[in-house]
Write a protein that holds these residues in place. Structure first.
Motif, PDB file in Angstrom:
ATOM      1  N   ASP A 105       0.828  -1.204   0.000  1.00 40.64           N
ATOM      2  CA  ASP A 105       0.000   0.000   0.000  1.00 40.64           C
ATOM      3  C   ASP A 105       0.864   1.256   0.000  1.00 40.64           C
ATOM      4  N   VAL A 106       1.896   1.271   0.850  1.00 39.10           N
ATOM      5  CA  VAL A 106       2.740   2.452   0.959  1.00 39.10           C
ATOM      6  C   VAL A 106       3.514   2.663  -0.336  1.00 39.10           C
ATOM      7  N   CYS A 107       4.052   1.582  -0.904  1.00 41.13           N
ATOM      8  CA  CYS A 107       4.859   1.711  -2.121  1.00 41.13           C
ATOM      9  C   CYS A 107       4.026   2.184  -3.301  1.00 41.13           C
ATOM     10  N   SER A 108       2.769   1.800  -3.358  1.00 37.22           N
ATOM     11  CA  SER A 108       1.957   2.191  -4.497  1.00 37.22           C
ATOM     12  C   SER A 108       1.278   3.543  -4.270  1.00 37.22           C
ATOM     13  N   SER A 109       1.400   4.089  -3.056  1.00 37.48           N
ATOM     14  CA  SER A 109       0.787   5.375  -2.768  1.00 37.48           C
ATOM     15  C   SER A 109       1.653   6.510  -3.274  1.00 37.48           C
ATOM     16  N   ASP A 110       1.029   7.633  -3.510  1.00 39.10           N
ATOM     17  CA  ASP A 110       1.761   8.824  -3.886  1.00 39.10           C
ATOM     18  C   ASP A 110       2.200   9.508  -2.597  1.00 39.10           C
ATOM     19  N   LEU A 111       3.477   9.359  -2.252  1.00 38.20           N
ATOM     20  CA  LEU A 111       3.966   9.937  -1.013  1.00 38.20           C
ATOM     21  C   LEU A 111       4.241  11.426  -1.119  1.00 38.20           C
ATOM     22  N   GLY A 112       4.090  11.974  -2.305  1.00 43.51           N
ATOM     23  CA  GLY A 112       4.258  13.416  -2.465  1.00 43.51           C
ATOM     24  C   GLY A 112       5.625  13.882  -2.010  1.00 43.51           C
TER      25      GLY A 112
ATOM     26  N   GLU B  23      -5.559   4.427  12.164  1.00 46.58           N
ATOM     27  CA  GLU B  23      -6.380   3.220  12.063  1.00 46.58           C
ATOM     28  C   GLU B  23      -6.218   2.527  10.720  1.00 46.58           C
ATOM     29  N   SER B  24      -5.554   3.193   9.767  1.00 49.44           N
ATOM     30  CA  SER B  24      -5.417   2.628   8.427  1.00 49.44           C
ATOM     31  C   SER B  24      -4.165   3.195   7.763  1.00 49.44           C
ATOM     32  N   VAL B  25      -3.790   2.586   6.655  1.00 43.23           N
ATOM     33  CA  VAL B  25      -2.667   3.085   5.862  1.00 43.23           C
ATOM     34  C   VAL B  25      -2.964   4.498   5.375  1.00 43.23           C
ATOM     35  N   GLU B  26      -4.196   4.727   4.942  1.00 41.01           N
ATOM     36  CA  GLU B  26      -4.574   6.046   4.444  1.00 41.01           C
ATOM     37  C   GLU B  26      -4.393   7.103   5.525  1.00 41.01           C
TER      38      GLU B  26
ATOM     39  N   LEU C 250      -0.701   7.818   6.025  1.00 38.18           N
ATOM     40  CA  LEU C 250      -0.177   8.694   4.974  1.00 38.18           C
ATOM     41  C   LEU C 250      -0.658  10.134   5.151  1.00 38.18           C
ATOM     42  N   ASP C 251      -1.920  10.293   5.542  1.00 40.92           N
ATOM     43  CA  ASP C 251      -2.440  11.641   5.798  1.00 40.92           C
ATOM     44  C   ASP C 251      -1.641  12.322   6.912  1.00 40.92           C
ATOM     45  N   MET C 252      -1.331  11.557   7.968  1.00 43.72           N
ATOM     46  CA  MET C 252      -0.557  12.125   9.072  1.00 43.72           C
ATOM     47  C   MET C 252       0.835  12.534   8.610  1.00 43.72           C
ATOM     48  N   LEU C 253       1.457  11.712   7.779  1.00 41.80           N
ATOM     49  CA  LEU C 253       2.808  12.020   7.303  1.00 41.80           C
ATOM     50  C   LEU C 253       2.830  13.284   6.442  1.00 41.80           C
ATOM     51  N   GLU C 254       1.745  13.534   5.730  1.00 43.14           N
ATOM     52  CA  GLU C 254       1.691  14.697   4.844  1.00 43.14           C
ATOM     53  C   GLU C 254       1.076  15.927   5.495  1.00 43.14           C
ATOM     54  N   ASP C 255       0.642  15.815   6.756  1.00 49.74           N
ATOM     55  CA  ASP C 255      -0.026  16.919   7.438  1.00 49.74           C
ATOM     56  C   ASP C 255       0.998  17.842   8.103  1.00 49.74           C
ATOM     57  N   PRO C 256       1.209  19.034   7.545  1.00 51.98           N
ATOM     58  CA  PRO C 256       2.200  19.943   8.136  1.00 51.98           C
ATOM     59  C   PRO C 256       1.767  20.458   9.514  1.00 51.98           C
ATOM     60  N   ALA C 257       0.484  20.327   9.836  1.00 52.28           N
ATOM     61  CA  ALA C 257      -0.017  20.806  11.121  1.00 52.28           C
ATOM     62  C   ALA C 257      -0.085  19.697  12.174  1.00 52.28           C
ATOM     63  N   LEU C 258       0.422  18.504  11.840  1.00 55.75           N
ATOM     64  CA  LEU C 258       0.395  17.405  12.815  1.00 55.75           C
ATOM     65  C   LEU C 258       1.210  17.822  14.027  1.00 55.75           C
ATOM     66  N   GLY C 259       0.566  17.907  15.140  1.00 49.53           N
ATOM     67  CA  GLY C 259       1.251  18.356  16.353  1.00 49.53           C
ATOM     68  C   GLY C 259       1.722  17.198  17.208  1.00 49.53           C
ATOM     69  N   GLN C 260       2.348  17.569  18.280  1.00 53.36           N
ATOM     70  CA  GLN C 260       2.831  16.592  19.243  1.00 53.36           C
ATOM     71  C   GLN C 260       1.635  15.913  19.908  1.00 53.36           C
ATOM     72  N   ALA C 261       1.776  14.629  20.163  1.00 51.53           N
ATOM     73  CA  ALA C 261       0.738  13.887  20.891  1.00 51.53           C
ATOM     74  C   ALA C 261       0.832  14.269  22.375  1.00 51.53           C
ATOM     75  N   ASP C 262       0.103  13.566  23.208  1.00 50.63           N
ATOM     76  CA  ASP C 262      -0.005  13.884  24.632  1.00 50.63           C
ATOM     77  C   ASP C 262       1.327  13.665  25.366  1.00 50.63           C
ATOM     78  N   HIS C 263       1.987  14.762  25.722  1.00 52.53           N
ATOM     79  CA  HIS C 263       3.264  14.695  26.440  1.00 52.53           C
ATOM     80  C   HIS C 263       3.099  13.969  27.772  1.00 52.53           C
TER      81      HIS C 263
END
Length: 179
Positions: A10-17, A105-108, A111-124
């Motif tokens: 799934d990851v290899c065939s996805s467009d990782l941008g 919860e999924s590959v999608e 991938l969304d998290m990896l491409e999200d520039p606003a992904l913040g730190q999780a619960d410290h």
């Protein structure tokens, strides 16, 4: 590694941008000759760099340089949160469910998290709770001395669960981690 193999097609065939994946294979000596390490080292994909287990490259320097740290159960994932980095847990871990890492919860969703520039730190605080547990391991037992996860001595007598009991314990642990 298990999750990488499960998700690789799934990851290899996805467009990782614009995402570049740097995969640091766990440096523990026990897994260095495994098939999964060999498969990972053989990956030749655009936008992917694989660092072998025996490399001198520092995991912590990689974490400092990364925009997002992705782990599949290594303590590096929760350590990244402690150090203020966005961290994604792509598998199960002892710190699953603590909120210490983003848990797709999924590959999608991964991938969304990896491409999200606003992904913040999780619960410290989740990272602190996990670190405190690892540092203290709770109260010491009075009558039981652990040898490993399943074996030990109770009042001086060796206690070893049967293979069936070990499977049941692992199943219970896996089910508890999903809650």
């Amino acid at each position: 590694t298990r999750y990488w193999r499960d998700w690789s097609s799934d990851v290899c065939s996805s467009d990782l941008g614009k995402v570049h994946l740097t995969i640091r294979l766990h440096p523990n000596p026990e897994g260095r000759g495994s098939q999964s390490v060999a498969e990972s080292l053989a990956l030749d994909l655009p936008g992917v760099t694989v660092i072998p287990p025996e490399s001198e490259v520092s995991t912590y320097e990689l974490m400092r340089a990364a925009d997002v740290v992705v782990s599949s159960g290594s303590t590096a994932g929760v350590e990244a949160t402690f150090w203020g980095k966005p961290s994604v847990l792509a598998g199960r871990s002892l710190y699953s469910g603590l909120g210490a890492c983003h848990e797709p919860e999924s590959v999608e969703e991964l991938l969304d998290m990896l491409e999200d520039p606003a992904l913040g730190q999780a619960d410290h605080e989740g990272a602190l709770r996990y670190g405190f547990f690892q540092a203290t391991r709770g109260e010491p037992f009075r009558y039981f001395e652990s040898r490993d996860v399943f074996d030990g001595h109770f009042k001086g007598v060796q206690v070893t669960p049967s293979p069936l009991q070990k499977r049941i314990l692992r199943l219970r642990s896996a089910l508890a981690a999903r809650r």
